[in-house]
Design an enzyme around this catalytic site. Structure first.
Site, PDB file in Angstrom:
ATOM      1  N   ASN A 147      32.652  39.766  58.877  1.00  0.00           N
ATOM      2  CA  ASN A 147      31.844  40.907  58.450  1.00  0.00           C
ATOM      3  C   ASN A 147      32.654  41.815  57.526  1.00  0.00           C
ATOM      4  O   ASN A 147      33.883  41.852  57.613  1.00  0.00           O
ATOM      5  CB  ASN A 147      31.372  41.704  59.670  1.00  0.00           C
ATOM      6  CG  ASN A 147      30.243  41.007  60.407  1.00  0.00           C
ATOM      7  OD1 ASN A 147      29.329  40.475  59.786  1.00  0.00           O
ATOM      8  ND2 ASN A 147      30.299  41.001  61.725  1.00  0.00           N
ATOM      9  N   CYS A 168      26.062  33.533  60.860  1.00  0.00           N
ATOM     10  CA  CYS A 168      25.996  34.513  61.937  1.00  0.00           C
ATOM     11  C   CYS A 168      25.238  33.867  63.091  1.00  0.00           C
ATOM     12  O   CYS A 168      24.508  32.893  62.899  1.00  0.00           O
ATOM     13  CB  CYS A 168      25.278  35.769  61.443  1.00  0.00           C
ATOM     14  SG  CYS A 168      25.207  37.138  62.614  1.00  0.00           S
ATOM     15  N   HIS A 169      25.414  34.395  64.302  1.00  0.00           N
ATOM     16  CA  HIS A 169      24.698  33.827  65.452  1.00  0.00           C
ATOM     17  C   HIS A 169      23.554  34.711  65.923  1.00  0.00           C
ATOM     18  O   HIS A 169      22.930  34.437  66.950  1.00  0.00           O
ATOM     19  CB  HIS A 169      25.663  33.575  66.614  1.00  0.00           C
ATOM     20  CG  HIS A 169      26.448  34.784  67.012  1.00  0.00           C
ATOM     21  ND1 HIS A 169      27.819  34.827  66.919  1.00  0.00           N
ATOM     22  CD2 HIS A 169      26.071  36.002  67.465  1.00  0.00           C
ATOM     23  CE1 HIS A 169      28.248  36.008  67.324  1.00  0.00           C
ATOM     24  NE2 HIS A 169      27.200  36.731  67.657  1.00  0.00           N
ATOM     25  N   HIS A 198      21.815  40.881  59.695  1.00  0.00           N
ATOM     26  CA  HIS A 198      21.722  41.995  60.641  1.00  0.00           C
ATOM     27  C   HIS A 198      20.524  42.913  60.371  1.00  0.00           C
ATOM     28  O   HIS A 198      20.184  43.732  61.217  1.00  0.00           O
ATOM     29  CB  HIS A 198      23.005  42.837  60.677  1.00  0.00           C
ATOM     30  CG  HIS A 198      24.165  42.136  61.292  1.00  0.00           C
ATOM     31  ND1 HIS A 198      25.441  42.664  61.275  1.00  0.00           N
ATOM     32  CD2 HIS A 198      24.264  40.945  61.941  1.00  0.00           C
ATOM     33  CE1 HIS A 198      26.275  41.834  61.883  1.00  0.00           C
ATOM     34  NE2 HIS A 198      25.585  40.782  62.292  1.00  0.00           N
TER      35      HIS A 198
END
Length: 430
Positions: A147, A168-169, A198
């Site tokens: 990030n 990303c998870h 996000h």
């Protein structure tokens, strides 16, 4: 067999998970692993846990370590990036300096003042990485886990390394959470998501062909009562019509609505600096766990994780077809976000490469809350690469939360103070 290089290979917990995932595939059990980190002590711990995994699994994989990035990249087929430039000291400053001005960030690793200054520190490392890749491993696939995801991926792409995807998870993890809430088998939940990393929403959410959104709305009051930190996500569902595909702790800082003052922060149940405090404690616990596993005092869990990386490598190597969510150039994948943006969309991968899937047009209310962050990303990345303090200030003043709290002169003062805190990383800036 492919050579897989970890940049940030001193992250023992993450390296352990990815190597466990790789060893789950028979075709990858003879890979060459190279761990690179600037911290030799952290690197040694990672090497020990990887050697333990190789020995316990009885596989032909090999592992080497180096503190020299160029040496690590020689002949690399895949580069897995997991770095945090400046460590927890810089991370804490990213939170606490804005907090003194009333900008009360919860995590600060994605956008806002914290995210902007994280790319200020990280961009030079990525710029050098892109130069070294061009010379030493031009066809390597870079899987970025670091990030700020969108800005890091944007930087590598802007520096010319087209074979880059950010991973990303959040999307797959949050879908599991929704399935548990609604008592639906997680493997049977079908969804489509799209947006920014996000700042992403489930555009469709189904089980057995039936829309799950009515059930999720019906359960909102109960779920918020049981999980007060979920207030921001369920308010977004109510007022925007879609549920975020990212966990609750990040959500409140991406918008102007949730964190205007200390009372609102308390109401929404996500304290200022939650991310830094949680990550520091979590990292300590996981390193202690790794040390116990190295010593043989605790077994290694060989259950594959939810991370996409190993599956992507397996698909590229074997031709197996997989679908995952990746961060890539927009280029029309989402019609009502800027063409020059890094978006998170479904991608198909097999031996021929990675092919992003066109999402089309987002509901306009979702595009409206995402667009300011795209502008922030562009200003911050350009400012970091060009060493332009004015562009960095403009990026921070574009942040919806910061703009809801501070005047322009106050933002300028905040940015000046953050530059002082980051002077070790900006000493050569004009």
């Amino acid at each position: 067999m492919p050579r897989i290089t970890f940049i940030g290979g001193g992250s023992a917990k993450f390296v352990r998970e990815l190597v466990v995932d790789l060893m789950a595939f028979e075709e990858l059990r003879a890979v060459q692993l190279c761990l690179m980190d600037i911290d030799a002590e952290r690197l040694a711990r990672s090497e020990r846990i990887v050697r333990k995994i190789i020995a316990e699994r009885g596989v032909a994989a090999t592992v080497s370590t180096t503190t020299d990035q160029r040496r690590a990249l020689e002949g690399a087929d895949y580069v897995i990036l997991t770095i945090m430039v400046g460590g927890f000291e810089a991370y804490e400053a990213d939170v606490m300096i804005p907090a003194r001005y009333g900008v009360l960030q919860a995590v600060s690793d994605t956008t806002g003042p914290g995210g902007v200054f994280r790319i200020v520190r990280t961009a030079p490392v990525l710029q050098q990485l892109a130069r070294n890749l061009r010379e030493l491993a031009p066809r390597a696939w870079v899987l970025n886990y670091a990030n700020p995801m969108s800005m890091n991926t944007w930087t590598l792409l802007a520096c010319g390394h087209a074979r880059t995807v950010g991973l990303c998870h959040s999307i797959q993890s949050c879908a599991l959470g929704i399935a548990r809430w609604l008592q639906v088998p997680p493997s049977e939940v079908v969804y489509t998501a799209g947006g920014l990393n996000h700042i992403n929403f489930y555009l469709t959410l189904e089980h057995g062909g039936a829309d799950l959104y009515p059930r999720l709305r019906a359960e909102a009051a109960r779920l918020v009562g049981e999980h007060p930190q979920e207030r921001p996500r369920f308010e977004l569902l109510k007022h925007l019509g879609y549920f975020p595909a990212e966990g609750p702790h990040h959500q409140s800082e991406y918008y102007a609505w949730f964190r205007k003052n200390a009372a609102l922060v308390e109401h929404y149940a996500v304290e200022t600096g939650w991310g830094c405090n949680f990550d520091r404690q979590y990292n300590r616990r996981k390193l202690e766990e790794v040390d116990r596993q190295i010593a043989g005092e605790q077994p290694i869990d060989y259950t594959p994780s939810l991370e996409y990386g190993a599956g992507i490598i397996h698909a590229l190597e074997t031709g197996a077809v997989r679908v995952f969510y990746g961060n890539v150039w927009n280029a029309g994948l989402i019609e009502n976000l800027p063409v020059r943006a890094v978006v998170e969309v479904p991608c198909v991968v097999d031996r021929s490469g990675i092919r992003p899937v066109r999402v089309g047009r987002l509901p306009p209310q979702l595009a409206a809350v995402m667009t300011p962050h795209v502008a922030l990303h562009e200003l911050a990345v350009t400012g970091a690469l060009e060493k332009n303090r004015d562009l960095i200030r403009m990026a921070v003043q574009t942040d919806p939360l910061t703009g809801a709290i501070l005047t322009l002169p106050q933002i300028a003062q905040l940015v000046d103070e953050m530059f002082v805190a980051n002077r070790a990383y900006t000493a050569d800036w004009p």
